[in-house]
Structures are given as structure tokens and as C-alpha cells.
Enzyme design. Sequence first.
Site, PDB file in Angstrom:
ATOM      1  N   ASP A  29       2.744 -23.131 -28.120  1.00 33.45           N
ATOM      2  CA  ASP A  29       1.473 -23.722 -27.716  1.00 33.45           C
ATOM      3  C   ASP A  29       0.461 -22.669 -27.286  1.00 33.45           C
ATOM      4  O   ASP A  29      -0.737 -22.818 -27.514  1.00 33.45           O
ATOM      5  CB  ASP A  29       1.700 -24.714 -26.572  1.00 33.45           C
ATOM      6  N   THR A  42      -0.533 -33.356 -20.450  1.00 38.73           N
ATOM      7  CA  THR A  42       0.926 -33.300 -20.342  1.00 38.73           C
ATOM      8  C   THR A  42       1.418 -31.914 -19.933  1.00 38.73           C
ATOM      9  O   THR A  42       2.622 -31.711 -19.778  1.00 38.73           O
ATOM     10  CB  THR A  42       1.589 -33.669 -21.678  1.00 38.73           C
ATOM     11  N   ALA A  43       0.502 -30.948 -19.766  1.00 42.14           N
ATOM     12  CA  ALA A  43       0.888 -29.574 -19.457  1.00 42.14           C
ATOM     13  C   ALA A  43       0.803 -29.322 -17.950  1.00 42.14           C
ATOM     14  O   ALA A  43       1.476 -29.987 -17.164  1.00 42.14           O
ATOM     15  CB  ALA A  43       0.012 -28.612 -20.264  1.00 42.14           C
TER      16      ALA A  43
END
EC number: 2.7.1.23
Length: 256
Positions: A45, A156-157
Site C-alpha cells: 500500500d 481502514t488504515a
Amino acid sequence: MSPSPRIAFLASPAPEAQQALETLTALHGRHAPDEAEVLCALGGDGFMLHTLHRHGSQGKPVYGMKLGTVGFLMNQYRADGLLERIANAEPAKLRPLEMHALTESGATIASLAYNEVSLLRQTRQAAHLRIDLNGQTRLDELICDGVLTATPAGSTAYNFSAHGPILPLGSHTIALTPIAPFRPRRWRGAILRADTEVRFQVLDPYKRPVSVTADSHEVRDVLEVTIRESQDRTVTLLFDPEHNLEERILSEQFVV
């Protein structure tokens, strides 16, 4: 897009990604990003975010394959069938946040964030911040380790790790999440419309210095930070239908 699009392969320095780069360019050729129709990011990512920051202004779709530690924004790596996977991929359009930071030196520094913009204390002293939304003060003083504003793709991180909400893709919202808040003790943040202008004022910048980070771009000793959703920049990520980004974000809410 043509049945056999020109693909620019971009790889992180990791050995696995470099090996995949050699394999895929041998199969599909080598094209520069400005000549390609599709960008293919090979890594995790972090490398995907690097690719978006470096090449996102070209407006070309990006298909990522996981060859790194974290791959929430990536598809699984396979060397075979790439053209078919790209042809069948589902697009996810992301709109980044624009960050403008005023520093103690008087400089104004701008950056984009596809995941989040986070303000963090620079020393052992907690940060003292004021929060304005669309020019109206909503929180006179927040004493905390930090605070962040996250996009749905980035919710979501770091945002989720800080106990912030997971936001559905396409919800046109952003998350405002405190990091280890001391006062007010019960404030857990807010979900805002994506077009909200968020402004953070550092109340005691010399005794309690604060830095701001837009994805991986850090600016230290800030006095004021303004964040708003970009109106003229979007990027398109491509995902295999069985693992599209919207489904991943939904699934994250049921992980126990």
C-alpha cells in the site's frame, strides 16, 4: 481502453517486486508512465500511495498487485492473465484531501492525501488544538497526542487503528478522529460531509509543537492546517471483481 493496453510497470525496491517487474516486462513490454494507458504498481500500500502521488495527475487508471507487507489497495499477484484481469477489473474512483499548512517560518505548504492527514505532537508535551468546520469553531480546545482526517479509502488504515469509523466508499464523507484524547475525554470524533473545510489551529505552538503528515509527506512546526476534499483531482484504482475495494471496506467492519 484497448484489448491490449500499453502498461507501465512500476515496482517497489523489494526483491519480490523487482523480480515481478522483470517477469511482467518480459511478457508485456516496457512503457513509460506518460506513454502508457494503464499503470501497474507492484508492491504494498505504501508503494501504491507513492505511485498515486507521483503519477496521479496523469489521470490514468492504476492496477496494483500485492508484493509488499500490506496490500489493502492491491490485487493478488499473478504473472499470468494480466490483460484479462485488467479488462474485467472494476474501477474505484478516489478523491484525495488537499492539505495547506502554515508553519512557524511563515511558509505555506500544500500536499495531497489519499489516505489521511494527521496532526501529531512533536515532543512529550500533548498538543493543544482548536477545530473549526466551515469557519465555525466546533471544539475550543482538544488536548491530545494528535488528530486525523481520513478519506473512505483511508478509513481502514491509521484512522481505524485510532478507533475511528470505517466509511463506505462513495459515501461522500470524511472521518475526523482524535488520537489519544485527554480533553474532552468523551469526544470520539465526527463523520463529516466530504466538502467540509476542516481547520486546525495550534494553540501553543512553541511550548507544544505539532507536525502534520499528508500520507507520507511530513511538515513540522505548524501553526495552522486547513483540509478540504479536492475538487479537481481524482484517481482510478482497478480491482478484480471478487476483491473490489467497496467489498473490502465492508468486510473490514465484520472482522472480529
